[in-house]
Design a protein around this motif. Sequence first.
Motif, short mmCIF file in Angstrom:
data_model
loop_
_atom_site.label_atom_id
_atom_site.label_comp_id
_atom_site.label_asym_id
_atom_site.label_seq_id
_atom_site.Cartn_x
_atom_site.Cartn_y
_atom_site.Cartn_z
N GLU A 148 0.71 -1.42 -0.12
CA GLU A 148 0.02 0.07 -0.03
C GLU A 148 1.08 1.23 0.00
O GLU A 148 0.52 2.22 -0.68
CB GLU A 148 -0.80 -0.13 1.27
CG GLU A 148 -1.90 1.22 1.20
CD GLU A 148 -3.07 1.01 2.43
OE1 GLU A 148 -3.33 2.13 2.53
OE2 GLU A 148 -3.01 0.03 2.78
N ALA A 149 2.05 1.29 0.83
CA ALA A 149 2.73 2.37 0.76
C ALA A 149 3.53 2.72 -0.61
O ALA A 149 3.48 3.99 -1.03
CB ALA A 149 3.82 2.03 1.75
N ASP A 150 3.79 1.73 -1.00
CA ASP A 150 4.32 1.82 -2.74
C ASP A 150 3.22 2.28 -3.68
O ASP A 150 3.49 3.32 -4.42
CB ASP A 150 4.83 0.49 -3.25
CG ASP A 150 6.07 0.18 -2.61
OD1 ASP A 150 6.77 0.82 -1.99
OD2 ASP A 150 6.43 -1.05 -2.83
N ILE A 151 2.14 1.90 -3.33
CA ILE A 151 1.14 2.37 -4.20
C ILE A 151 0.61 3.85 -3.87
O ILE A 151 0.39 4.59 -4.90
CB ILE A 151 -0.29 1.42 -4.03
CG1 ILE A 151 -0.05 0.01 -4.41
CG2 ILE A 151 -1.67 1.73 -4.89
CD1 ILE A 151 -1.07 -1.17 -3.98
N LYS A 152 0.59 4.28 -2.96
CA LYS A 152 0.19 5.67 -2.46
C LYS A 152 1.13 6.51 -2.78
O LYS A 152 1.23 7.68 -3.33
CB LYS A 152 0.01 5.68 -0.86
CG LYS A 152 -1.36 5.05 -0.37
CD LYS A 152 -1.48 5.32 1.06
CE LYS A 152 -2.76 4.77 1.58
NZ LYS A 152 -3.91 5.69 1.13
N ALA A 153 2.53 6.14 -2.72
CA ALA A 153 3.84 6.92 -3.20
C ALA A 153 3.71 7.19 -5.01
O ALA A 153 3.83 8.26 -5.16
CB ALA A 153 5.03 6.31 -2.83
N GLU A 154 3.24 6.10 -5.63
CA GLU A 154 3.34 6.18 -6.97
C GLU A 154 2.00 7.30 -7.18
O GLU A 154 2.10 8.05 -8.19
CB GLU A 154 2.98 5.04 -7.65
CG GLU A 154 4.14 3.99 -7.62
CD GLU A 154 5.23 4.66 -8.24
OE1 GLU A 154 5.10 5.23 -9.34
OE2 GLU A 154 6.50 4.58 -7.78
N VAL A 155 0.91 6.99 -6.60
CA VAL A 155 -0.12 8.17 -6.71
C VAL A 155 0.36 9.36 -6.54
O VAL A 155 -0.23 10.39 -7.25
CB VAL A 155 -1.63 7.73 -5.94
CG1 VAL A 155 -2.51 8.66 -6.02
CG2 VAL A 155 -2.18 6.26 -6.44
N SER A 156 1.05 9.70 -5.47
CA SER A 156 1.37 10.99 -5.27
C SER A 156 2.23 11.61 -6.11
O SER A 156 2.38 12.88 -6.38
CB SER A 156 2.21 10.95 -3.80
OG SER A 156 1.37 10.73 -2.65
N LYS A 157 3.16 10.86 -6.89
CA LYS A 157 4.03 11.08 -8.14
C LYS A 157 3.34 11.58 -9.31
O LYS A 157 3.68 12.66 -9.80
CB LYS A 157 4.91 9.98 -8.59
CG LYS A 157 6.14 9.83 -7.33
CD LYS A 157 6.94 8.58 -7.80
CE LYS A 157 8.13 8.24 -6.73
NZ LYS A 157 8.86 6.97 -7.33
N LEU A 158 2.33 10.74 -9.51
CA LEU A 158 1.56 11.27 -10.57
C LEU A 158 0.64 12.49 -10.40
O LEU A 158 0.28 13.17 -11.15
CB LEU A 158 0.31 9.94 -10.87
CG LEU A 158 1.08 8.43 -11.52
CD1 LEU A 158 0.04 7.45 -11.20
CD2 LEU A 158 1.69 8.67 -12.84
#
Length: 353
Positions: A269-279
């Motif tokens: 989940e942490a990786d997914i949230k981080a990717e959404v933040s980058k986008l």
Amino acid sequence: MLVFPLINDTSRKIIHVDMDAFFASIEERDNPELKGKPVVIAKNPLETGGRGVVSTANYAARKYGIHSAMSAKEAYELCPQAVFVSGNYARYQEVSRQMHDIFHRYTDEVEGMALDEAYLDVTVNKINAASAVKIAKMIQHDIFTELHLTSSAGVSYNKFLAKIASDIEKPKGLTLIAPEDALDFLAELSVKKFHGVGEKTAEKLEALGITEGGDIQKSSPQYLAEKLGVFGWELYLKANGIHNVPVKPNRIRKSVGKEKTYGKLLYLEADIKAEVSKLSEKVGMILQEKQLKGHIVVIKIRYADFTTFTKRLSLDDKVDDVYLIDQSAQKLLDVALRDNVGIRLLGVTVTGL
């Protein structure tokens, strides 16, 4: 084999103006202490826990391999002595407007692609000049003397060639690709320089024995379309110097979005949230550059089994703020996220512009 009639309009005179390291150059201009130092437009990763994306970097920083869309953390690792500047987008927008005022002295056929670049059709122009090269030189001179910034320009008979030309002699360059030189020039051009050819497409083309424009010129359009779909046909046209798309002064954008496909599935989940933040950050930066705001945030998720979901959230106010976009996207993510199922694609879009 079917023979397609290739109609090439070489009558137009198109200029592509691309500012040199625009945001960083403005910061250097307005803060002389930055002169000669590697400057990166991004939040300092030491202050954000490693988050953030590079908007642009000056040429001193680019020598270290730093480029736009790179994570700020990676930029810091490449050049710890770089000066990180958060960026003043209101200021960049103001300078961009001043730049467009200069363009409109010569023609109203101006299509802005971002704050720092634009296409100009000067086939018919306000100073009745026969030479597009002369107009490009005058524009570069005006930008330098009035805004104290440098720009590069490409001149040709279509947008595709003009854009390639503007990148040949950066910074402060001016390159002409005349109709009679286009085919020879394109024959020697690496396929990686063709707009839309990313790393994976370049690998596909290389596997077919295609590494330069000349290889595309010798191929049949049917063969390229069979291997690459519609894009193969578009490549064939461009490699033959054909791109009859006009400059569009009133181009209306309905949405701004970014998505990314992951070769290695995302589970944490942490990786997914981080990717959404980058986008979200990339989308916010584009909105600010284009001086746009939207009130609908959309996320897109494609899981390992290729099922795809989109969720949207309507906001009370139109936004371009990175934090508000990310906050909305994260809310949608909390609703849409499935446990223990890998994610192969994520996307964030702002619409209702």
